[in-house]
Each structure stands twice: as structure tokens, then as C-alpha cells.
Design a protein around this motif. Structure first.
Motif, PDB file in Angstrom:
ATOM      1  N   GLU A 135       0.810  -1.224   0.000  1.00 38.47           N
ATOM      2  CA  GLU A 135       0.000   0.000   0.000  1.00 38.47           C
ATOM      3  C   GLU A 135       0.843   1.275   0.000  1.00 38.47           C
ATOM      4  OE1 GLU A 135      -2.480  -3.227   2.016  1.00 38.47           O
ATOM      5  OE2 GLU A 135      -0.367  -2.627   1.994  1.00 38.47           O
ATOM      6  N   PHE A 136       2.147   1.150   0.260  1.00 39.94           N
ATOM      7  CA  PHE A 136       3.024   2.330   0.294  1.00 39.94           C
ATOM      8  C   PHE A 136       3.726   2.600  -1.033  1.00 39.94           C
ATOM      9  CE2 PHE A 136       3.950   2.202   5.175  1.00 39.94           C
ATOM     10  CZ  PHE A 136       2.627   2.546   5.395  1.00 39.94           C
ATOM     11  N   MET A 137       3.461   1.771  -2.038  1.00 41.71           N
ATOM     12  CA  MET A 137       4.167   1.939  -3.313  1.00 41.71           C
ATOM     13  C   MET A 137       3.854   3.303  -3.939  1.00 41.71           C
ATOM     14  SD  MET A 137       6.005  -0.707  -3.484  1.00 41.71           S
ATOM     15  CE  MET A 137       5.985  -0.878  -1.691  1.00 41.71           C
ATOM     16  N   LYS A 138       2.632   3.778  -3.780  1.00 40.86           N
ATOM     17  CA  LYS A 138       2.265   5.087  -4.325  1.00 40.86           C
ATOM     18  C   LYS A 138       3.119   6.185  -3.688  1.00 40.86           C
ATOM     19  CE  LYS A 138      -1.594   8.329  -4.819  1.00 40.86           C
ATOM     20  NZ  LYS A 138      -3.039   8.581  -4.543  1.00 40.86           N
ATOM     21  N   SER A 143       7.665  10.103  -3.858  1.00 40.18           N
ATOM     22  CA  SER A 143       8.905  10.623  -3.269  1.00 40.18           C
ATOM     23  C   SER A 143      10.016  10.751  -4.307  1.00 40.18           C
ATOM     24  CB  SER A 143       9.372   9.716  -2.129  1.00 40.18           C
ATOM     25  OG  SER A 143       9.913   8.493  -2.630  1.00 40.18           O
ATOM     26  N   GLY A 144       9.962   9.933  -5.361  1.00 40.11           N
ATOM     27  CA  GLY A 144      11.008   9.970  -6.368  1.00 40.11           C
ATOM     28  C   GLY A 144      10.630  10.699  -7.647  1.00 40.11           C
ATOM     29  N   GLN A 191      13.591  -5.475  -7.855  1.00 40.39           N
ATOM     30  CA  GLN A 191      14.381  -4.255  -7.827  1.00 40.39           C
ATOM     31  C   GLN A 191      13.384  -3.118  -7.589  1.00 40.39           C
ATOM     32  OE1 GLN A 191      17.435  -5.868  -7.496  1.00 40.39           O
ATOM     33  NE2 GLN A 191      18.188  -4.013  -8.481  1.00 40.39           N
ATOM     34  N   LEU A 192      13.757  -2.140  -6.790  1.00 38.42           N
ATOM     35  CA  LEU A 192      12.840  -1.070  -6.419  1.00 38.42           C
ATOM     36  C   LEU A 192      12.265  -0.360  -7.644  1.00 38.42           C
ATOM     37  CD1 LEU A 192      11.486   0.741  -4.305  1.00 38.42           C
ATOM     38  CD2 LEU A 192      13.607   2.059  -4.183  1.00 38.42           C
ATOM     39  N   ASP A 193      13.114  -0.031  -8.608  1.00 38.77           N
ATOM     40  CA  ASP A 193      12.616   0.650  -9.802  1.00 38.77           C
ATOM     41  C   ASP A 193      11.653  -0.225 -10.591  1.00 38.77           C
ATOM     42  OD1 ASP A 193      15.069  -0.848 -10.211  1.00 38.77           O
ATOM     43  OD2 ASP A 193      15.081  -0.107 -12.266  1.00 38.77           O
ATOM     44  N   GLY A 199       3.803  -1.189 -10.667  1.00 35.56           N
ATOM     45  CA  GLY A 199       2.654  -0.576 -10.017  1.00 35.56           C
ATOM     46  C   GLY A 199       2.067   0.561 -10.825  1.00 35.56           C
ATOM     47  N   LEU A 200       2.922   1.398 -11.405  1.00 34.28           N
ATOM     48  CA  LEU A 200       2.440   2.520 -12.211  1.00 34.28           C
ATOM     49  C   LEU A 200       1.765   2.030 -13.481  1.00 34.28           C
ATOM     50  CD1 LEU A 200       5.397   5.077 -11.912  1.00 34.28           C
ATOM     51  CD2 LEU A 200       3.267   5.015 -10.603  1.00 34.28           C
ATOM     52  N   ALA A 201       2.355   1.026 -14.122  1.00 31.63           N
ATOM     53  CA  ALA A 201       1.777   0.489 -15.360  1.00 31.63           C
ATOM     54  C   ALA A 201       0.396  -0.096 -15.116  1.00 31.63           C
ATOM     55  CB  ALA A 201       2.706  -0.571 -15.941  1.00 31.63           C
TER      56      ALA A 201
END
Length: 248
Positions: A135-138, A143-144, A191-193, A199-201
Motif C-alpha cells: 500500500e506504500f508503493m504510491k 517521493s522519487g 528491484q525497487l525501480d 505498479g504505475l503500469a
């Protein structure tokens, strides 16, 4: 068993209260909304009467460096003092995998202070270190974000679902104090990226993720294993791909 859950109306707290109640425990949610404020001390002594266990899953309303330090230092001090007066025999706190490796960040410095106060209190304790929640991925993406791109370090991450965190905290709370750290993480490593890109896709977010080794993570620089748990980690059941499909 009476278990007071500080922050009991939040994401983890509400799930934890439900899980404890399902297993026959008297789970009491405590938050400013219920008249319990650990920052001011209001209502703390009253709610702890008769409690054997206190679980602290609260979080600072502000992540500004000074504010978050004030929150965790003051609220934890007030809570531990009240626990001694009430005869609480187990203090459980939720913290973050890698906290000790993220000390460039004001938030994680504050969490480290919180953990230090707990360890020095003399009250038997267990600290649960969780990896980053699905739930924190957004928030990590935000933040980046720089314009239309998201800059994130290409380092390992093993995100976990909030249900699995609540289950681990609950099992820890009703068990014997470990006087140490319990880690919980999800079943898959990314990998974080890559993770944030997935998630964005899934949400048709047009931002592009850029792998940037120097990109800060909430103010801290990351190494390959900074966010990863150790070998004795407890593994959650929910996979990120399954959770992502449910969100759609």
C-alpha cells in the motif's frame, strides 16, 4: 488477554484489532479519536488499566524531521512510563526493516530513537521490522517523482501486504517477548525501480521510472541490500502480482 493497540484505527491497527478479537482476545483500539493521545499523555493511563500487552503501530502525523523525532521520542516515553505504572508485561512496536541502515533519513533516525527507548525501558519487548507495504508503493513513487519521471535506486526490495504484517504483529503480541527483533517480508524480491514501474503500469500512470543509483530514498542513499531482511525473516502469503490484480 487484554491487548491495547496504539494507533488501532489505522491501516495495520484496525486489521490487528480484528485479528486479535477473532482469536478471543480483548483488543482495545486506542488513538486520538478514542481519547487516547500518547503525545500529550491524555487517556493513556486509563486505557492501559488491566492490559497485559501494548502494541504500538502509531505513526507521526508529520514526517518533517523535527516533528517526527518529537512524536516518536515523546509518545514512546509517555507510553512506556504509563506501561510501568499499569504493570504491562509485553511491549510490541512496529518498525521498518533496514531502519539502522537508513540513518541519513530524519524519519528513520526517529524510529531508531523509538527502538532505543523501548530496549532501555526494562519492559519485556518485541520489535517487528516489516519491509515496505504494498500500500506504500504510491508514496514511494511520489517521493522519487521529478516532473514526468520517477527516479529510484535499482536495489533489492521485498514488499509485504498489510494483512501479513498485521498477522505477524498479532502472533508476536500474544507470544512471549523476544527482547529483540522479528522481521516480516513478502514472498517475492524485486528491484525497487522495477517494482514501482509495475505498479504505475497497472494503474496506467504515464510516468517513466528511471533507474538512478544515486536517487535518495526519503533522504537516505541506498545500497543493494539496505531494504532487504535477514535470513530468519518470516514470509508473508500474499504475492504482489495477486494484490495488484485485485486493485484493478
Amino acid at each position: 488477554m487484554k491487548v491495547v493497540v496504539i494507533g488501532g484505527t489505522g491501516l495495520i491497527g484496525s486489521k490487528l484489532v480484528g485479528k486479535l478479537a477473532e482469536h478471543g482476545h480483548e483488543a482495545v483500539p486506542a488513538s486520538p479519536n478514542s481519547g487516547v493521545n500518547t503525545l500529550t499523555g491524555e487517556g493513556v493511563a486509563e486505557v492501559l488499566r488491566g492490559a497485559q500487552v501494548v502494541v504500538d503501530v502509531s505513526n507521526s502525523p508529520s514526517f518533517a524531521d523535527d516533528d517526527v523525532m518529537e512524536f516518536f521520542r515523546t509518545s514512546t516515553t509517555n507510553l512506556l512510563k504509563a506501561e510501568k505504572g499499569a504493570g504491562v508485561t509485553h511491549h510490541v512496536a512496529l518498525s521498518v526493516v533496514g531502519t539502522e541502515r537508513l540513518q541519513e533519513s530524519g524519519y528513520f533516525r526517529a524510529k531508531q530513537v523509538q527502538e532505543g527507548l523501548i530496549k532501555e525501558s526494562g519492559i519485556p519487548y518485541s520489535i517487528v521490522h516489516a519491509t515496505q507495504f504494498f500500500e506504500f508503493m504510491k508514496g514511494i513513487a511520489e517521493s522519487g517523482t521529478q516532473g514526468d519521471t520517477v527516479h529510484l535506486a535499482p536495489v533489492g526490495i521485498r514488499p509485504v501486504h498489510s494483512d501479513d504484517v498485521a498477522a505477524t504483529v498479532g502472533a508476536t503480541a500474544v507470544g512471549a517477548p523476544v527482547n529483540g527483533v522479528v522481521e516480516v517480508a513478502g514472498p517475492d524480491t524485486f528491484q525497487l525501480d522495477e517494482l514501482i514501474s509495475k505498479g504505475l503500469a497497472a494503474k496506467n500512470d504515464p510516468r517513466t521510472v528511471v533507474a538512478d543509483p544515486k536517487a535518495p530514498y526519503f533522504g537516505a542513499q541506498l545500497q543493494e541490500t539496505t531494504l532487504l531482511p535477514g535470513p530468519d525473516v518470516r514470509i508473508g502469503k500474499v504475492r504482489f502480482a495477486d494484490w495488484l490484480a485485485q486493485q484493478q
